[in-house]
Design a protein around this motif. Structure first.
Motif, PDB file in Angstrom:
ATOM      1  N   THR A 181       0.960  -1.251   0.066  1.00 11.43           N
ATOM      2  CA  THR A 181      -0.102  -0.078  -0.118  1.00 11.43           C
ATOM      3  C   THR A 181       0.763   1.348   0.070  1.00 11.43           C
ATOM      4  O   THR A 181       0.575   2.167  -0.798  1.00 11.43           O
ATOM      5  N   ASN A 182       1.889   1.236   0.894  1.00 12.92           N
ATOM      6  CA  ASN A 182       2.721   2.629   0.952  1.00 12.92           C
ATOM      7  C   ASN A 182       3.455   2.697  -0.535  1.00 12.92           C
ATOM      8  O   ASN A 182       3.698   3.850  -0.843  1.00 12.92           O
ATOM      9  N   LEU A 183       4.042   1.501  -0.996  1.00 18.11           N
ATOM     10  CA  LEU A 183       4.598   1.665  -2.326  1.00 18.11           C
ATOM     11  C   LEU A 183       3.508   2.322  -3.387  1.00 18.11           C
ATOM     12  O   LEU A 183       3.862   3.285  -4.247  1.00 18.11           O
ATOM     13  N   PHE A 184       2.308   1.687  -3.439  1.00 17.00           N
ATOM     14  CA  PHE A 184       1.467   2.567  -4.351  1.00 17.00           C
ATOM     15  C   PHE A 184       1.098   3.722  -4.108  1.00 17.00           C
ATOM     16  O   PHE A 184       1.031   4.690  -5.086  1.00 17.00           O
ATOM     17  N   ASN A 185       0.866   4.004  -2.733  1.00 13.82           N
ATOM     18  CA  ASN A 185       0.721   5.471  -2.389  1.00 13.82           C
ATOM     19  C   ASN A 185       1.844   6.273  -2.750  1.00 13.82           C
ATOM     20  O   ASN A 185       1.701   7.576  -3.259  1.00 13.82           O
ATOM     21  N   ARG A 186       3.139   5.832  -2.810  1.00 15.21           N
ATOM     22  CA  ARG A 186       4.287   6.911  -3.124  1.00 15.21           C
ATOM     23  C   ARG A 186       4.276   6.942  -4.960  1.00 15.21           C
ATOM     24  O   ARG A 186       4.520   7.975  -5.373  1.00 15.21           O
ATOM     25  N   LEU A 187       4.049   5.910  -5.307  1.00 13.33           N
ATOM     26  CA  LEU A 187       3.997   5.898  -6.844  1.00 13.33           C
ATOM     27  C   LEU A 187       3.087   6.760  -7.253  1.00 13.33           C
ATOM     28  O   LEU A 187       3.416   7.655  -8.347  1.00 13.33           O
ATOM     29  N   ASN A 188       1.618   6.693  -6.835  1.00 14.76           N
ATOM     30  CA  ASN A 188       0.620   7.752  -7.013  1.00 14.76           C
ATOM     31  C   ASN A 188       0.824   9.086  -6.697  1.00 14.76           C
ATOM     32  O   ASN A 188       0.547  10.094  -7.485  1.00 14.76           O
ATOM     33  N   ALA A 189       1.140   9.466  -5.574  1.00 13.21           N
ATOM     34  CA  ALA A 189       1.389  10.546  -5.006  1.00 13.21           C
ATOM     35  C   ALA A 189       2.576  11.190  -5.885  1.00 13.21           C
ATOM     36  O   ALA A 189       2.542  12.458  -6.199  1.00 13.21           O
ATOM     37  N   THR A 190       3.880  10.746  -6.180  1.00 15.26           N
ATOM     38  CA  THR A 190       4.641  11.296  -6.976  1.00 15.26           C
ATOM     39  C   THR A 190       4.433  11.815  -8.374  1.00 15.26           C
ATOM     40  O   THR A 190       4.606  12.677  -8.865  1.00 15.26           O
ATOM     41  N   THR A 191       3.760  10.838  -8.791  1.00 17.23           N
ATOM     42  CA  THR A 191       3.128  11.144 -10.211  1.00 17.23           C
ATOM     43  C   THR A 191       1.732  11.921 -10.525  1.00 17.23           C
ATOM     44  O   THR A 191       1.355  11.943 -11.526  1.00 17.23           O
ATOM     45  N   ARG A 192       1.295  11.999  -9.280  1.00 14.16           N
ATOM     46  CA  ARG A 192      -0.038  12.677  -9.205  1.00 14.16           C
ATOM     47  C   ARG A 192      -1.154  12.095 -10.075  1.00 14.16           C
ATOM     48  O   ARG A 192      -1.805  12.652 -10.872  1.00 14.16           O
ATOM     49  N   GLN A 193      -1.220  10.628  -9.660  1.00 16.06           N
ATOM     50  CA  GLN A 193      -2.363   9.907 -10.449  1.00 16.06           C
ATOM     51  C   GLN A 193      -3.656  10.120  -9.748  1.00 16.06           C
ATOM     52  O   GLN A 193      -3.700  10.881  -8.632  1.00 16.06           O
ATOM     53  N   GLN A 194      -4.649  10.212 -10.431  1.00 15.69           N
ATOM     54  CA  GLN A 194      -6.091  10.535 -10.020  1.00 15.69           C
ATOM     55  C   GLN A 194      -6.875   9.498  -9.605  1.00 15.69           C
ATOM     56  O   GLN A 194      -7.113   8.182 -10.160  1.00 15.69           O
ATOM     57  N   ALA A 195      -7.964   9.684  -8.623  1.00 10.29           N
ATOM     58  CA  ALA A 195      -8.833   8.652  -8.178  1.00 10.29           C
ATOM     59  C   ALA A 195      -9.632   8.306  -9.431  1.00 10.29           C
ATOM     60  O   ALA A 195     -10.021   9.350 -10.245  1.00 10.29           O
ATOM     61  N   GLY A 196      -9.958   7.295  -9.503  1.00 10.05           N
ATOM     62  CA  GLY A 196     -10.940   6.762 -10.796  1.00 10.05           C
ATOM     63  C   GLY A 196     -10.335   6.645 -11.977  1.00 10.05           C
ATOM     64  O   GLY A 196     -11.052   6.013 -12.721  1.00 10.05           O
ATOM     65  N   GLY A 197      -8.853   6.536 -11.922  1.00  9.46           N
ATOM     66  CA  GLY A 197      -8.135   6.607 -13.224  1.00  9.46           C
ATOM     67  C   GLY A 197      -8.104   4.725 -13.421  1.00  9.46           C
ATOM     68  O   GLY A 197      -8.381   4.116 -12.529  1.00  9.46           O
ATOM     69  N   SER A 198      -7.501   4.493 -14.311  1.00  7.70           N
ATOM     70  CA  SER A 198      -7.071   3.182 -14.785  1.00  7.70           C
ATOM     71  C   SER A 198      -5.623   2.940 -14.619  1.00  7.70           C
ATOM     72  O   SER A 198      -4.799   3.769 -15.246  1.00  7.70           O
ATOM     73  N   TRP A 199      -5.273   1.719 -14.106  1.00  5.65           N
ATOM     74  CA  TRP A 199      -3.854   1.514 -14.075  1.00  5.65           C
ATOM     75  C   TRP A 199      -3.539   0.408 -15.194  1.00  5.65           C
ATOM     76  O   TRP A 199      -2.214   0.137 -15.302  1.00  5.65           O
ATOM     77  N   GLY A 200      -4.130   0.333 -16.040  1.00  8.80           N
ATOM     78  CA  GLY A 200      -4.017  -0.598 -17.394  1.00  8.80           C
ATOM     79  C   GLY A 200      -3.737  -0.147 -18.506  1.00  8.80           C
ATOM     80  O   GLY A 200      -4.139   0.836 -19.054  1.00  8.80           O
TER      81      GLY A 200
END
Length: 152
Positions: free
Chosen positions: A133-152
């Protein structure tokens, strides 16, 4: 706000497969799915990760969580909705997420309480869930991923 780039775990396919393997493994060790979903949600709330809070709440709901437990997880200490085992898992998640907040990041009191409710394999599953979870949190926060987006 637009993401700075695609999620790094999707840019490097082998990375996503490795992370997904760890994530899936954490669900195979006897910790209730609801507990793991709450741990994921709480760590993501602490880290301010929009995509993971969104997916965490949805995953917990899909696992059967009630609305009141989802709404109250940020204040789990002050609500009557969680078992002692869930409280121990949430305390462990908070400590392992906030490593720099104290000299002893995971005090014996928090560890011992978790170890009183979970065996070694289950503790490993909780720690893996917290770490992933912390890994994904850091990947998402650093790259400004948005809620509701797709990872695929």
């Amino acid at each position: 706000m637009q993401p700075r780039m695609n999620n790094p775990a999707t840019v490097i396919p082998d990375a996503m497969r490795a992370v997904q393997t760890l994530y899936k493994a954490s669900f195979s060790c006897g910790v209730p799915r609801e507990t793991l979903e709450l741990v994921h949600l709480r760590a993501s709330q602490i880290n301010g990760c929009g995509p993971c809070v969104d997916s965490g709440a949805r995953g917990a709901k899909k696992a059967g969580e009630s609305d009141e437990r989802l709404w109250a997880v940020a204040a789990w200490r002050e609500t009557p909705y969680y078992t002692d085992a869930e409280r121990a898992a949430l305390a462990l998640a908070e400590s392992a997420t906030r490593l720099a907040d104290r000299p002893d990041p995971v005090p014996d009191e928090i560890w011992d309480e978790a170890a009183g409710h979970y065996d070694e394999k289950q503790l490993a599953a909780l720690i893996l869930m917290i770490g992933v979870t912390n890994l994904f949190n850091r990947l998402n926060a650093t790259t400004r991923q948005q809620a509701g987006g797709s990872w695929g």
